[in-house]
Design a protein around this motif. Structure first.
Motif, PDB file in Angstrom:
ATOM      1  N   MET A   1     -40.713 -16.305  52.236  1.00  0.00           N
ATOM      2  CA  MET A   1     -40.295 -17.624  51.856  1.00  0.00           C
ATOM      3  C   MET A   1     -38.805 -17.563  51.519  1.00  0.00           C
ATOM      4  O   MET A   1     -38.366 -16.648  50.844  1.00  0.00           O
ATOM      5  CB  MET A   1     -41.120 -18.051  50.642  1.00  0.00           C
ATOM      6  N   ASP A   2     -38.072 -18.545  51.984  1.00  0.00           N
ATOM      7  CA  ASP A   2     -36.632 -18.596  51.759  1.00  0.00           C
ATOM      8  C   ASP A   2     -36.284 -19.792  50.885  1.00  0.00           C
ATOM      9  O   ASP A   2     -36.859 -20.869  51.046  1.00  0.00           O
ATOM     10  CB  ASP A   2     -35.878 -18.730  53.082  1.00  0.00           C
ATOM     11  N   ILE A   3     -35.336 -19.582  49.983  1.00  0.00           N
ATOM     12  CA  ILE A   3     -34.787 -20.673  49.180  1.00  0.00           C
ATOM     13  C   ILE A   3     -33.298 -20.724  49.471  1.00  0.00           C
ATOM     14  O   ILE A   3     -32.598 -19.726  49.348  1.00  0.00           O
ATOM     15  CB  ILE A   3     -35.014 -20.457  47.673  1.00  0.00           C
ATOM     16  N   TYR A   4     -32.816 -21.912  49.861  1.00  0.00           N
ATOM     17  CA  TYR A   4     -31.392 -22.148  50.048  1.00  0.00           C
ATOM     18  C   TYR A   4     -30.918 -22.982  48.863  1.00  0.00           C
ATOM     19  O   TYR A   4     -31.495 -24.019  48.558  1.00  0.00           O
ATOM     20  CB  TYR A   4     -31.114 -22.923  51.335  1.00  0.00           C
ATOM     21  N   GLY A   5     -29.889 -22.513  48.200  1.00  0.00           N
ATOM     22  CA  GLY A   5     -29.376 -23.244  47.051  1.00  0.00           C
ATOM     23  C   GLY A   5     -28.144 -22.583  46.487  1.00  0.00           C
ATOM     24  O   GLY A   5     -27.390 -21.938  47.219  1.00  0.00           O
ATOM     25  N   LEU A   6     -27.961 -22.759  45.184  1.00  0.00           N
ATOM     26  CA  LEU A   6     -26.829 -22.165  44.484  1.00  0.00           C
ATOM     27  C   LEU A   6     -27.371 -21.282  43.372  1.00  0.00           C
ATOM     28  O   LEU A   6     -28.335 -21.647  42.694  1.00  0.00           O
ATOM     29  CB  LEU A   6     -25.941 -23.248  43.872  1.00  0.00           C
ATOM     30  N   SER A   7     -26.731 -20.155  43.160  1.00  0.00           N
ATOM     31  CA  SER A   7     -27.198 -19.241  42.111  1.00  0.00           C
ATOM     32  C   SER A   7     -27.075 -19.869  40.724  1.00  0.00           C
ATOM     33  O   SER A   7     -27.772 -19.467  39.803  1.00  0.00           O
ATOM     34  CB  SER A   7     -26.423 -17.921  42.175  1.00  0.00           C
ATOM     35  N   THR A   8     -26.229 -20.875  40.582  1.00  0.00           N
ATOM     36  CA  THR A   8     -26.037 -21.540  39.294  1.00  0.00           C
ATOM     37  C   THR A   8     -26.937 -22.768  39.118  1.00  0.00           C
ATOM     38  O   THR A   8     -26.890 -23.414  38.079  1.00  0.00           O
ATOM     39  CB  THR A   8     -24.573 -21.972  39.136  1.00  0.00           C
ATOM     40  N   CYS A   9     -27.756 -23.083  40.099  1.00  0.00           N
ATOM     41  CA  CYS A   9     -28.611 -24.279  40.076  1.00  0.00           C
ATOM     42  C   CYS A   9     -29.898 -23.995  39.301  1.00  0.00           C
ATOM     43  O   CYS A   9     -30.674 -23.113  39.682  1.00  0.00           O
ATOM     44  CB  CYS A   9     -28.930 -24.705  41.508  1.00  0.00           C
ATOM     45  N   SER A  10     -30.128 -24.744  38.231  1.00  0.00           N
ATOM     46  CA  SER A  10     -31.319 -24.510  37.405  1.00  0.00           C
ATOM     47  C   SER A  10     -32.607 -24.801  38.165  1.00  0.00           C
ATOM     48  O   SER A  10     -33.602 -24.093  37.988  1.00  0.00           O
ATOM     49  CB  SER A  10     -31.252 -25.343  36.127  1.00  0.00           C
ATOM     50  N   GLU A  11     -32.612 -25.819  39.024  1.00  0.00           N
ATOM     51  CA  GLU A  11     -33.819 -26.121  39.802  1.00  0.00           C
ATOM     52  C   GLU A  11     -34.118 -24.998  40.802  1.00  0.00           C
ATOM     53  O   GLU A  11     -35.279 -24.660  41.028  1.00  0.00           O
ATOM     54  CB  GLU A  11     -33.677 -27.449  40.538  1.00  0.00           C
ATOM     55  N   CYS A  12     -33.081 -24.410  41.373  1.00  0.00           N
ATOM     56  CA  CYS A  12     -33.267 -23.281  42.296  1.00  0.00           C
ATOM     57  C   CYS A  12     -33.871 -22.083  41.563  1.00  0.00           C
ATOM     58  O   CYS A  12     -34.785 -21.429  42.072  1.00  0.00           O
ATOM     59  CB  CYS A  12     -31.934 -22.887  42.933  1.00  0.00           C
ATOM     60  N   ARG A  13     -33.364 -21.838  40.373  1.00  0.00           N
ATOM     61  CA  ARG A  13     -33.887 -20.709  39.576  1.00  0.00           C
ATOM     62  C   ARG A  13     -35.336 -20.958  39.163  1.00  0.00           C
ATOM     63  O   ARG A  13     -36.163 -20.044  39.191  1.00  0.00           O
ATOM     64  CB  ARG A  13     -33.004 -20.460  38.355  1.00  0.00           C
ATOM     65  N   SER A  33     -21.798 -18.574  49.065  1.00  0.00           N
ATOM     66  CA  SER A  33     -21.352 -17.262  49.527  1.00  0.00           C
ATOM     67  C   SER A  33     -21.828 -16.963  50.946  1.00  0.00           C
ATOM     68  O   SER A  33     -21.215 -16.157  51.640  1.00  0.00           O
ATOM     69  CB  SER A  33     -21.811 -16.161  48.569  1.00  0.00           C
ATOM     70  N   GLU A  34     -22.902 -17.598  51.365  1.00  0.00           N
ATOM     71  CA  GLU A  34     -23.427 -17.417  52.714  1.00  0.00           C
ATOM     72  C   GLU A  34     -23.772 -18.791  53.296  1.00  0.00           C
ATOM     73  O   GLU A  34     -24.933 -19.206  53.301  1.00  0.00           O
ATOM     74  CB  GLU A  34     -24.672 -16.523  52.686  1.00  0.00           C
ATOM     75  N   PRO A  35     -22.748 -19.530  53.755  1.00  0.00           N
ATOM     76  CA  PRO A  35     -22.964 -20.902  54.242  1.00  0.00           C
ATOM     77  C   PRO A  35     -23.972 -20.966  55.388  1.00  0.00           C
ATOM     78  O   PRO A  35     -24.169 -20.003  56.128  1.00  0.00           O
ATOM     79  CB  PRO A  35     -21.576 -21.338  54.719  1.00  0.00           C
ATOM     80  N   LEU A  36     -24.581 -22.127  55.516  1.00  0.00           N
ATOM     81  CA  LEU A  36     -25.515 -22.359  56.605  1.00  0.00           C
ATOM     82  C   LEU A  36     -24.749 -22.409  57.925  1.00  0.00           C
ATOM     83  O   LEU A  36     -23.640 -22.935  57.989  1.00  0.00           O
ATOM     84  CB  LEU A  36     -26.242 -23.689  56.399  1.00  0.00           C
ATOM     85  N   SER A  37     -25.369 -21.893  58.968  1.00  0.00           N
ATOM     86  CA  SER A  37     -24.765 -21.994  60.301  1.00  0.00           C
ATOM     87  C   SER A  37     -24.919 -23.436  60.798  1.00  0.00           C
ATOM     88  O   SER A  37     -25.685 -24.226  60.229  1.00  0.00           O
ATOM     89  CB  SER A  37     -25.462 -21.037  61.269  1.00  0.00           C
TER      90      SER A  37
END
Length: 109
Positions: A1-13, A33-37
């Motif tokens: 399973m993959d999550i795309y988000g921000l390391s600082t995003c509380s909902e992502c965490r 740090s690793e943008p979507l293609s």
């Protein structure tokens, strides 16, 4: 399973923590740090359309008028932080956000 988000995003965490607690193998990808293609972004736009852009964020409000009038792809490519998040990929299925409906669908509750 993959999550795309921000390391600082509380909902992502929250999503990552809940999925891992449920025994899921989770790969987190920080889109700064690793943008979507272009292909990945096009797939997400096809799935979610304009909902992929968080128009309530400070980052969106900081976009130029020209970018605000542009397509969602251009907005996210120029400023990845305007992407609504998290985006969760479970095989071929994509989910946006971490609301009750997404949690029920992903966690089976």
């Amino acid at each position: 399973m993959d999550i795309y988000g921000l390391s600082t995003c509380s909902e992502c965490r929250k999503a990552q923590k809940a999925l891992e607690a449920d025994g899921r193998a989770v790969r987190f990808r920080d889109i700064r740090s690793e943008p979507l293609s272009e292909v990945e972004l096009a797939e997400l736009i096809t799935e979610f359309g304009d909902r992929l852009v968080d128009r309530t964020s400070n980052d969106y409000r900081g976009l130029s008028d020209w970018l605000k009038a542009s397509e969602a792809e251009a907005q996210i490519a120029a400023q990845p932080k305007v992407m609504a998040r998290p985006v969760i990929r479970d095989g071929e299925t994509l989910y946006l956000g971490w609301g009750d409906a997404v949690q029920a669908a992903v966690l089976g509750r």
